[in-house]
Scaffold this motif. Structure first.
Motif, PDB file in Angstrom:
ATOM      1  N   VAL A  65       1.998   7.043  -7.565  1.00  0.00           N
ATOM      2  CA  VAL A  65       0.641   7.441  -7.207  1.00  0.00           C
ATOM      3  C   VAL A  65       0.673   8.215  -5.895  1.00  0.00           C
ATOM      4  N   THR A  66      -0.121   9.282  -5.827  1.00  0.00           N
ATOM      5  CA  THR A  66      -0.316   9.991  -4.570  1.00  0.00           C
ATOM      6  C   THR A  66      -1.710   9.636  -4.088  1.00  0.00           C
ATOM      7  N   ALA A  67      -1.828   9.202  -2.845  1.00  0.00           N
ATOM      8  CA  ALA A  67      -3.116   8.759  -2.306  1.00  0.00           C
ATOM      9  C   ALA A  67      -3.260   9.193  -0.857  1.00  0.00           C
ATOM     10  N   PHE A  68      -4.489   9.121  -0.368  1.00  0.00           N
ATOM     11  CA  PHE A  68      -4.751   9.437   1.028  1.00  0.00           C
ATOM     12  C   PHE A  68      -4.122   8.341   1.876  1.00  0.00           C
ATOM     13  N   GLY A  69      -3.403   8.714   2.902  1.00  0.00           N
ATOM     14  CA  GLY A  69      -2.695   7.751   3.739  1.00  0.00           C
ATOM     15  C   GLY A  69      -3.542   7.240   4.886  1.00  0.00           C
ATOM     16  N   VAL A  70      -2.892   6.792   5.930  1.00  0.00           N
ATOM     17  CA  VAL A  70      -3.546   6.203   7.093  1.00  0.00           C
ATOM     18  C   VAL A  70      -3.964   7.314   8.060  1.00  0.00           C
ATOM     19  N   VAL A  71      -5.213   7.294   8.451  1.00  0.00           N
ATOM     20  CA  VAL A  71      -5.761   8.278   9.402  1.00  0.00           C
ATOM     21  C   VAL A  71      -6.555   7.509  10.438  1.00  0.00           C
ATOM     22  N   PRO A  72      -6.456   7.821  11.686  1.00  0.00           N
ATOM     23  CA  PRO A  72      -5.665   8.894  12.286  1.00  0.00           C
ATOM     24  C   PRO A  72      -4.211   8.481  12.439  1.00  0.00           C
ATOM     25  N   HIS A  73      -3.364   9.470  12.656  1.00  0.00           N
ATOM     26  CA  HIS A  73      -1.947   9.235  12.912  1.00  0.00           C
ATOM     27  C   HIS A  73      -1.810   8.854  14.387  1.00  0.00           C
ATOM     28  N   MET A  74      -1.295   7.676  14.641  1.00  0.00           N
ATOM     29  CA  MET A  74      -1.135   7.190  16.015  1.00  0.00           C
ATOM     30  C   MET A  74       0.351   7.190  16.369  1.00  0.00           C
ATOM     31  N   SER A  75       0.699   7.753  17.510  1.00  0.00           N
ATOM     32  CA  SER A  75       2.110   7.849  17.887  1.00  0.00           C
ATOM     33  C   SER A  75       2.697   6.504  18.310  1.00  0.00           C
ATOM     34  N   GLU A  76       1.925   5.700  19.021  1.00  0.00           N
ATOM     35  CA  GLU A  76       2.433   4.418  19.522  1.00  0.00           C
ATOM     36  C   GLU A  76       2.351   3.294  18.482  1.00  0.00           C
ATOM     37  N   THR A  77       1.329   3.338  17.649  1.00  0.00           N
ATOM     38  CA  THR A  77       1.135   2.284  16.644  1.00  0.00           C
ATOM     39  C   THR A  77       0.825   2.917  15.291  1.00  0.00           C
ATOM     40  N   PRO A  78       1.804   3.592  14.693  1.00  0.00           N
ATOM     41  CA  PRO A  78       1.542   4.283  13.428  1.00  0.00           C
ATOM     42  C   PRO A  78       1.268   3.299  12.285  1.00  0.00           C
ATOM     43  N   GLY A  79       0.278   3.637  11.503  1.00  0.00           N
ATOM     44  CA  GLY A  79       0.005   2.841  10.314  1.00  0.00           C
ATOM     45  C   GLY A  79       0.926   3.292   9.196  1.00  0.00           C
ATOM     46  N   LYS A  80       1.053   2.477   8.169  1.00  0.00           N
ATOM     47  CA  LYS A  80       1.859   2.893   7.027  1.00  0.00           C
ATOM     48  C   LYS A  80       1.350   2.209   5.772  1.00  0.00           C
ATOM     49  N   VAL A  81       1.535   2.862   4.666  1.00  0.00           N
ATOM     50  CA  VAL A  81       1.219   2.284   3.361  1.00  0.00           C
ATOM     51  C   VAL A  81       2.537   1.766   2.826  1.00  0.00           C
ATOM     52  N   TRP A  82       2.641   0.461   2.685  1.00  0.00           N
ATOM     53  CA  TRP A  82       3.901  -0.118   2.242  1.00  0.00           C
ATOM     54  C   TRP A  82       3.879  -0.516   0.772  1.00  0.00           C
ATOM     55  N   ARG A  83       2.676  -0.454   0.178  1.00  0.00           N
ATOM     56  CA  ARG A  83       2.526  -0.652  -1.262  1.00  0.00           C
ATOM     57  C   ARG A  83       1.088  -0.319  -1.629  1.00  0.00           C
ATOM     58  N   GLY A  84       0.859  -0.166  -2.889  1.00  0.00           N
ATOM     59  CA  GLY A  84      -0.505   0.030  -3.356  1.00  0.00           C
ATOM     60  C   GLY A  84      -1.184  -1.325  -3.501  1.00  0.00           C
ATOM     61  N   ALA A  85      -2.324  -1.338  -4.144  1.00  0.00           N
ATOM     62  CA  ALA A  85      -3.043  -2.594  -4.361  1.00  0.00           C
ATOM     63  C   ALA A  85      -2.178  -3.537  -5.197  1.00  0.00           C
ATOM     64  N   PRO A  86      -2.134  -4.812  -4.835  1.00  0.00           N
ATOM     65  CA  PRO A  86      -1.319  -5.759  -5.596  1.00  0.00           C
ATOM     66  C   PRO A  86      -1.930  -6.041  -6.958  1.00  0.00           C
ATOM     67  N   ALA A  87      -1.096  -6.482  -7.877  1.00  0.00           N
ATOM     68  CA  ALA A  87      -1.585  -6.913  -9.192  1.00  0.00           C
ATOM     69  C   ALA A  87      -2.462  -8.148  -8.993  1.00  0.00           C
ATOM     70  N   MET A  88      -3.355  -8.397  -9.918  1.00  0.00           N
ATOM     71  CA  MET A  88      -4.257  -9.539  -9.835  1.00  0.00           C
ATOM     72  C   MET A  88      -3.461 -10.834  -9.643  1.00  0.00           C
ATOM     73  N   GLY A  89      -3.737 -11.533  -8.558  1.00  0.00           N
ATOM     74  CA  GLY A  89      -3.094 -12.812  -8.285  1.00  0.00           C
ATOM     75  C   GLY A  89      -1.691 -12.708  -7.693  1.00  0.00           C
ATOM     76  N   GLN A  90      -1.200 -11.512  -7.481  1.00  0.00           N
ATOM     77  CA  GLN A  90       0.169 -11.319  -7.003  1.00  0.00           C
ATOM     78  C   GLN A  90       0.438 -12.038  -5.684  1.00  0.00           C
ATOM     79  N   ASP A  91      -0.542 -12.116  -4.830  1.00  0.00           N
ATOM     80  CA  ASP A  91      -0.344 -12.717  -3.512  1.00  0.00           C
ATOM     81  C   ASP A  91      -0.933 -14.121  -3.384  1.00  0.00           C
ATOM     82  N   ASN A  92      -1.274 -14.747  -4.501  1.00  0.00           N
ATOM     83  CA  ASN A  92      -1.899 -16.074  -4.444  1.00  0.00           C
ATOM     84  C   ASN A  92      -1.055 -17.093  -3.690  1.00  0.00           C
ATOM     85  N   GLU A  93       0.233 -17.152  -3.993  1.00  0.00           N
ATOM     86  CA  GLU A  93       1.077 -18.153  -3.333  1.00  0.00           C
ATOM     87  C   GLU A  93       1.143 -17.899  -1.825  1.00  0.00           C
TER      88      GLU A  93
END
Length: 109
Positions: free
Chosen positions: A58-86
């Protein structure tokens, strides 16, 4: 009057006319407008990742604004339903495995 005036023009014509008269205006971009924008591309506003549910790239809009000291990042897309329950119920909220199983059994999670 404004609605009538706008209905007789394209978004580009409206934007150009207003800006020419020093009225700040910009059309709202559709997703396809943003994706094809040379401006957004030049600013590296898009990220590519594998969707957790479909497995597709998937291509998606990333993190804005770009910060030099504390850059944001997309490390995954939305999790599958219940993926993070545990993680959420077990590690963060401290629920026991039995409690999590009970919530699943009741259809609450």
């Amino acid at each position: 009057k404004i609605k009538e005036w706008c209905s007789q023009r394209t978004a580009k014509e409206i934007e150009e006319t207003l800006n020419a008269h020093r009225v700040p205006a910009s059309k709202v971009n559709k997703a396809s407008d943003a994706l094809n924008s040379e401006h957004f591309k030049a600013r590296n506003n898009f990220v590519t990742y594998t969707d957790q549910t479909s497995g597709e790239e998937v291509t998606a809009f990333g993190v804005v604004p770009h910060m030099s000291e504390t850059p944001g990042k997309v490390w995954r897309g939305a999790p599958a339903m219940g993926q993070d329950n545990e993680l959420v119920y077990g590690e963060l909220l401290g629920y026991s495995e039995e409690k999590i199983a009970e919530l699943k059994e009741k259809g609450l999670i």
